[in-house]
Design an enzyme around this catalytic site. Structure first.
Site, PDB file in Angstrom:
ATOM      1  N   GLU A 228      -9.917  31.228 -12.085  1.00 62.74           N
ATOM      2  CA  GLU A 228     -10.616  30.286 -11.208  1.00 62.74           C
ATOM      3  C   GLU A 228     -12.113  30.265 -11.508  1.00 62.74           C
ATOM      4  O   GLU A 228     -12.756  29.211 -11.378  1.00 62.74           O
ATOM      5  CB  GLU A 228     -10.374  30.649  -9.741  1.00 62.74           C
ATOM      6  CG  GLU A 228      -8.911  30.674  -9.319  1.00 62.74           C
ATOM      7  CD  GLU A 228      -8.202  29.353  -9.568  1.00 62.74           C
ATOM      8  OE1 GLU A 228      -8.877  28.298  -9.612  1.00 62.74           O
ATOM      9  OE2 GLU A 228      -6.970  29.368  -9.725  1.00 62.74           O
TER      10      GLU A 228
ATOM     11  N   GLY B 267       0.813  -1.209   0.000  1.00 62.11           N
ATOM     12  CA  GLY B 267       0.000   0.000   0.000  1.00 62.11           C
ATOM     13  C   GLY B 267       0.841   1.251   0.000  1.00 62.11           C
ATOM     14  O   GLY B 267       2.044   1.219   0.276  1.00 62.11           O
TER      15      GLY B 267
END
Length: 683
Positions: free
Chosen positions: A495, A270
């Site tokens: 944005e 992992g």
């Protein structure tokens, strides 16, 4: 008689003074202030016996005094004393004869005049001696040549005057001095290594510092870990797999009756921070087994054979403490595939010897010894196949990033010792933190607690958590940074373009928040609220490319100029286009994978020049088309983009609900007047 008594008393006082001086040298004796001398007049007949007793008492005390000097200091004192004695011994004439330092010319003149009857030659000096009527005068000068015999003029004069010439040997003091200076560096070096060795032995319990223990394992027997499976949240399937290991360590007879063989090794795979080490501790805590944690890099040392020796020592200690769990973190440091380094090298050979010993030890213990080897890595692709075969690490458990449900459980575990305000919804925090692992979520809550403490509050609010998400994900906010009006407009349109495209394009992720406050390396950012799915569809990938291009398109459309702030957007869009075309086969080139192959030694391309050119043309064609498509979308919704930019310049941070309210037709003023309940319907 009276004078005699006074004299005896003065002698007694002097002895007391000497005694006090000796006592001051003793570190453990208490230092007493010196008393002033007093003359006491006593009669000899009455006190003679008492004086004798006091003198005897002082003698006994002197005999009982011991000088406690530390060995190194004592050694150096003896060395200095011996050097001084040898110096005076070799130059004893200097103690009893008066020397006059004169020039060489004066020395020659005195020889001519007959004032010198004997010349003594040493290494650096000429010493002239004149003896007259029992008196001795000594004259000294520096030598003009290396040897007196080479000074022909002085030799001729000395012969004419019948001067006696004596060549002195090397003084004892010079020999001692040379010996001291020759061996002093060696002794200092040995003392330095001895000192460092003692320090290392003191700090490491004698394992590292002692050269005879250099091969001893570094793994330490931990106290029985008190971590339980209940402390590990968000890893339901992983815990179920590991419960069998716990049962084996606690009740091995149950498996032996069924003829089952419990895996000797468990490999946890992992990404960093997913909880692999915590799982290993939980297994030890649940089974009440001894826990031997060690890092893979700790096996490799400077000395050849140390790694293999430490492996043997580690397994030997584990067998003594059975039931036991050996946990090797970052096992890829020692368990890499053998034979990859064709250039050889001692370090590579040492690593392979250590790996071979590890393989032998894992084969060498039986299942009835109740020893489990657990290891963790995030690079399973580089591990040697011999480690992964049956009978060794034959059980592999993928520890993946937690989903929304797992993140909620992790947040609950890490918030046990924290006081949360009534407005905090951990479910909302879990939704806006996709990709966060357990370590990230723990850090997030800690940052939120720090923010609350800064405000002198003992409760963590939703505002604190929201700010912590931004800080952990994007970096420290720079609210005090001064931004020019033009830069602020450019940021707002950039944005705003991202937010508008994400709201209008089907398949794009919902907008959670938009801000033009600089944070980290970014001037501003739009935070999406992605849906967690098993994979991405072609429609979702294309929509993401549109959203990435919307920032640059917003600048071009509204400012008639473009800035470098879109660098990362363009880079990510290019990566997605290449993924779409050359990896997953979602283009007109067909379902073919054109990725580079990895043969274990170096990357090599199997593509022809013509195929590579076709891929480049397809990527360019797709990106150009998606940019034009995004530019047209923003042009058709130019008024909405202007409203979003205006709201951003007004508030600096705008929620996704407010963006959706503007897109649905509300004005900027109307959105500013909406409360939380009214904005809830746009969520």
């Amino acid at each position: 008689m009276e004078d005699k008594n006074i004299k005896d008393d003065e002698i007694l006082d002097d002895q007391n003074d000497n005694q006090e001086d000796v006592q001051n040298q003793d570190e453990e004796k208490e230092i007493k202030p010196k008393k002033p001398k007093k003359k006491v007049y006593i009669s000899d007949d009455e006190n003679a016996e008492e004086i004798k007793k006091r003198i005897e008492s002082l003698k006994n005390k002197n005999n009982n005094i011991s000088f406690r000097v530390k060995p190194p200091i004592f050694f150096f004192l003896i060395l200095i004393l011996m050097s001084t004695l040898f110096y005076f011994y070799g130059n004893k004439t200097a103690l009893f004869q008066e020397k006059r330092e004169i020039s060489y010319t004066q020395f020659v003149t005195k020889v001519k005049q007959g004032d010198i009857t004997e010349i003594r030659e040493s290494q650096e000096k000429l010493t002239g001696i004149k003896k007259v009527a029992g008196k001795v005068e000594v004259f000294e000068t520096n030598k003009l040549t290396d040897r007196l015999g080479q000074d022909t003029y002085l030799m001729e004069i000395s012969k004419e005057k019948n001067v006696n010439i004596v060549v002195l040997g090397t003084p004892v003091s010079s020999i001692i001095t040379r010996a001291i200076f020759s061996f002093a560096p060696l002794f200092m070096l040995l003392f330095f290594f001895y000192f460092i060795n003692k320090k290392m032995m003191g700090s490491s319990g004698g394992v590292i510092g002692n050269p005879f223990n250099i091969g001893k394992g570094k793994g330490k027997i931990s106290e029985r870990p008190n971590v339980k499976f209940s402390d590990v949240a968000g890893l339901t399937e992983e815990k179920e797999e590991l419960k069998e290991i716990v049962e084996f360590l606690k009740n091995p007879a149950r498996f032996e009756k069924a003829g089952a063989r419990v895996p000797k090794g468990v490999l946890l795979l992992g990404e960093p921070g997913t909880g692999k080490t915590l799982l290993a501790k939980a297994v030890a805590g649940e089974s009440e087994a001894a826990f031997f944690p060690i890092s893979g890099s700790e096996f490799i040392e400077l000395y050849v054979g140390v790694g293999a020796s430490r492996v043997r020592e580690l397994f030997k200690d584990a067998k003594k403490e059975a039931p036991a769990i050996i946990f090797i973190d970052e096992i890829d440091a020692v368990g890499r595939r053998r034979g990859q380094n064709k250039n050889g090298g001692g370090g590579n050979e040492e690593r392979e010897q250590t790996l071979n010993q590890l393989l032998v030890e894992m084969d060498g213990f039986d299942t009835d010894q109740r020893i489990i080897v657990m290891a963790a890595t995030n690079r399973s692709d580089v591990l040697d196949p011999a480690l992964l075969r049956g009978g060794r690490f034959d059980r592999r458990i993928e520890v993946s990033r937690p989903d929304v449900k797992g993140r909620i459980e992790i947040l609950k575990v890490h918030s046990r010792n924290k006081k949360l305000a009534s407005d905090v919804k951990l479910e909302d925090i879990a939704k806006i933190t996709p990709g966060f692992v357990g370590a990230d979520l723990e850090n997030l809550l800690n940052e939120a607690a720090i923010l609350a403490a800064r405000k002198n509050s003992d409760e963590i609010t939703m505002e604190d958590l929201d700010e912590a998400v931004d800080k952990v994900g994007m970096g420290l906010g720079q609210k005090s940074k001064i931004i020019s009006k033009r830069d602020k407009d450019m940021l707002a349109y950039h944005e705003g373009g991202h937010a508008l495209a994400a709201t209008l394009i089907p398949g794009a992720n919902k907008v959670h928040k938009v801000t033009i406050i600089p944070r980290g390396d970014a001037g501003g950012y739009m935070m999406p609220l992605p849906e967690e799915t098993l994979g991405k569809t072609r429609k979702q990938i294309l929509a993401e490319i549109n959203v990435l291009f919307a920032g640059r398109a917003g600048e071009e459309l509204m400012m008639d100029d473009i800035a470098t702030g879109a660098y990362s957007d363009i880079k990510r869009a290019t990566e997605l286009a290449k993924l779409l075309i050359s990896s997953v086969g979602m283009s007109e080139l067909g379902p073919i994978n054109y990725e580079h192959s990895d043969n274990g030694f170096m990357l090599s391309s199997d593509l022809s020049n013509e195929t590579a050119r076709e891929i480049d043309l397809e990527v360019r064609k797709l990106l150009k088309f998606k940019y034009e498509e995004t530019l047209n979308l923003l042009r058709d919704n130019k008024e909405t983009l202007e409203k979003i930019a205006t709201l951003l310049k007004e508030k600096e941070t705008v929620t996704g609900s407010e963006i959706r309210a503007l897109v649905s037709g509300s004005s900027v003023n109307e959105v500013l007047e909406l409360d939380d309940e009214q904005l809830e319907k746009y969520y």
